[in-house]
Enzyme design. Structure first.
Site, PDB file in Angstrom:
ATOM      1  CG  ASN A  10      23.826  58.429   4.676  1.00 42.25           C
ATOM      2  OD1 ASN A  10      23.867  58.269   5.692  1.00 42.25           O
ATOM      3  ND2 ASN A  10      24.803  59.366   3.929  1.00 42.25           N
ATOM      4  CE  LYS A  12      22.862  62.802   3.868  1.00 38.63           C
ATOM      5  NZ  LYS A  12      23.457  63.884   3.020  1.00 38.63           N
ATOM      6  CG  HIS A  95      28.788  60.562   2.743  1.00 36.32           C
ATOM      7  ND1 HIS A  95      28.448  62.196   3.025  1.00 36.32           N
ATOM      8  CD2 HIS A  95      27.538  60.296   2.409  1.00 36.32           C
ATOM      9  CE1 HIS A  95      27.459  62.313   2.510  1.00 36.32           C
ATOM     10  NE2 HIS A  95      26.489  61.181   1.840  1.00 36.32           N
ATOM     11  CD  GLU A  97      26.894  64.761   4.273  1.00 32.95           C
ATOM     12  OE1 GLU A  97      26.571  64.064   5.163  1.00 32.95           O
ATOM     13  OE2 GLU A  97      25.817  65.084   3.457  1.00 32.95           O
ATOM     14  CD  GLU A 163      26.485  59.524  -2.131  1.00 30.47           C
ATOM     15  OE1 GLU A 163      25.433  59.365  -1.785  1.00 30.47           O
ATOM     16  OE2 GLU A 163      27.275  60.039  -1.129  1.00 30.47           O
ATOM     17  CB  SER A 208      19.052  65.176  -5.243  1.00 28.37           C
ATOM     18  OG  SER A 208      19.596  66.220  -4.314  1.00 28.37           O
TER      19      SER A 208
HETATM   20  C1  PEP Z   1      23.672  61.131   0.706  1.00 29.66           C
HETATM   21  O1  PEP Z   1      23.933  61.907   1.725  1.00 29.66           O
HETATM   22  O2  PEP Z   1      24.453  60.100   0.481  1.00 29.66           O
HETATM   23  C2  PEP Z   1      22.864  61.799  -0.449  1.00 29.66           C
HETATM   24  C3  PEP Z   1      22.836  61.083  -1.356  1.00 29.66           C
HETATM   25  O3  PEP Z   1      21.923  62.416   0.182  1.00 29.66           O
HETATM   26  P1  PEP Z   1      20.691  62.904  -0.726  1.00 29.66           P
HETATM   27  O4  PEP Z   1      19.700  61.863  -1.382  1.00 29.66           O
HETATM   28  O5  PEP Z   1      19.902  63.731   0.329  1.00 29.66           O
HETATM   29  O6  PEP Z   1      21.111  63.862  -1.811  1.00 29.66           O
END
Ligand code: PEP
Length: 245
Positions: A10, A12, A95, A97, A163, A208
């Site tokens: 992703n 973003k 997501h 966000e 997530e 992460s």
């Molecule tokens: C995400 O945005 O779906 C995500 C998992 O980000 P990160 O791996 O940077 O935590």
């Protein structure tokens, strides 16, 4: 049966269209294990050049969002038909966000999942609790509500991404035990709703995931892939995650 994995990057709101083709060409040079399907979800503006760059590649294309109508007077939105036309296969829906910054509700997310399937796009439904919700012992109730509201009247052609919000972009990964506990819970919900296919629906972990923690997470019984944010923008890290299965 050998376990199959789905690893989706992703991106973003990172990378311009011209930067994105260099990045995708670099990713395409790495060897990916046969049991891994690799995908990337760049910003909308990059879908067209990346779709061309990936023409003869096994890497699949995803989008990060879509609106829940074929076309119409929805200024600033992108339709599933537009995504289909660019060979987009997956679309990330809900997501955290989108939920927190853009105030997307469970009802809107349900509509998006439904319309994505109507256009033969595979929705990647993101679910997960905040730190406050986990501290209050509500994590399973929150995830159950997000899943049951989104999947009403939906077919099994979908992917779930668990997530935990407290792990996204924070460097604080869920332990394999915490992640597996929630993935096992989600697996049971899927089996209740889809007795025939619930066992084989991909449940990705996101939050992460990095080269140093991916192998242990991906080894868990109900974790069959990852939704990768920041590490997917570094080709060698993204591929190290895919190669860690
Ligand atoms: C995400 O945005 O779906 C995500 C998992 O980000 P990160 O791996 O940077 O935590």
């Amino acid at each position: 049966m050998e376990k199959k994995y789905l690893i989706i990057g992703n991106w973003k709101m990172y990378k311009t269209p011209s930067q994105s083709t260099d990045l995708v060409n670099e990713i395409a040079q790495f060897k990916c294990p046969d049991k891994v399907k690799l995908g990337i979800s760049p910003p909308f503006t990059n879908l067209c050049p990346i779709s061309k760059a990936l023409k003869n590649s096994s890497i699949v294309l995803g989008a990060q969002n879509m609106y829940c109508a074929k076309e119409g007077a929805f200024t600033g939105e992108i339709s599933p038909q537009m995504l289909q036309d660019l060979n987009v296969h997956y679309v990330i829906i809900g997501h955290s966000e989108r939920r927190s910054i853009f105030k997307e509700s469970n009802a809107l997310i349900h509509q998006k999942v439904k319309v994505a399937q109507d256009f033969q796009l595979i929705p990647i439904l993101c679910v997960g609790e905040t730190l406050e919700e986990r501290q209050a012992g509500q994590e399973k109730a929150i995830v159950e509500e997000q899943i049951s509201s989104a999947l009403e009247g939906i077919s099994s052609a979908l992917v779930i991404a668990y997530e935990p919000v407290w792990a996204i972009g924070t460097g604080q990964t869920a332990t394999p035990e915490i992640a597996q506990e929630m993935h096992g819970f989600i697996r049971n919900l899927l089996k209740e709703q889809f007795p025939k296919d619930g066992e084989s629906i991909h449940i990705l972990y996101g939050g992460s995931m990095k080269p140093n923690n991916a192998a242990e997470l991906l080894r868990q019984a109900d974790i069959s892939g990852g939704l990768i944010g920041s590490a997917s923008l570094v080709p060698k890290d993204f591929m190290a995650i895919a190669q860690s299965v």
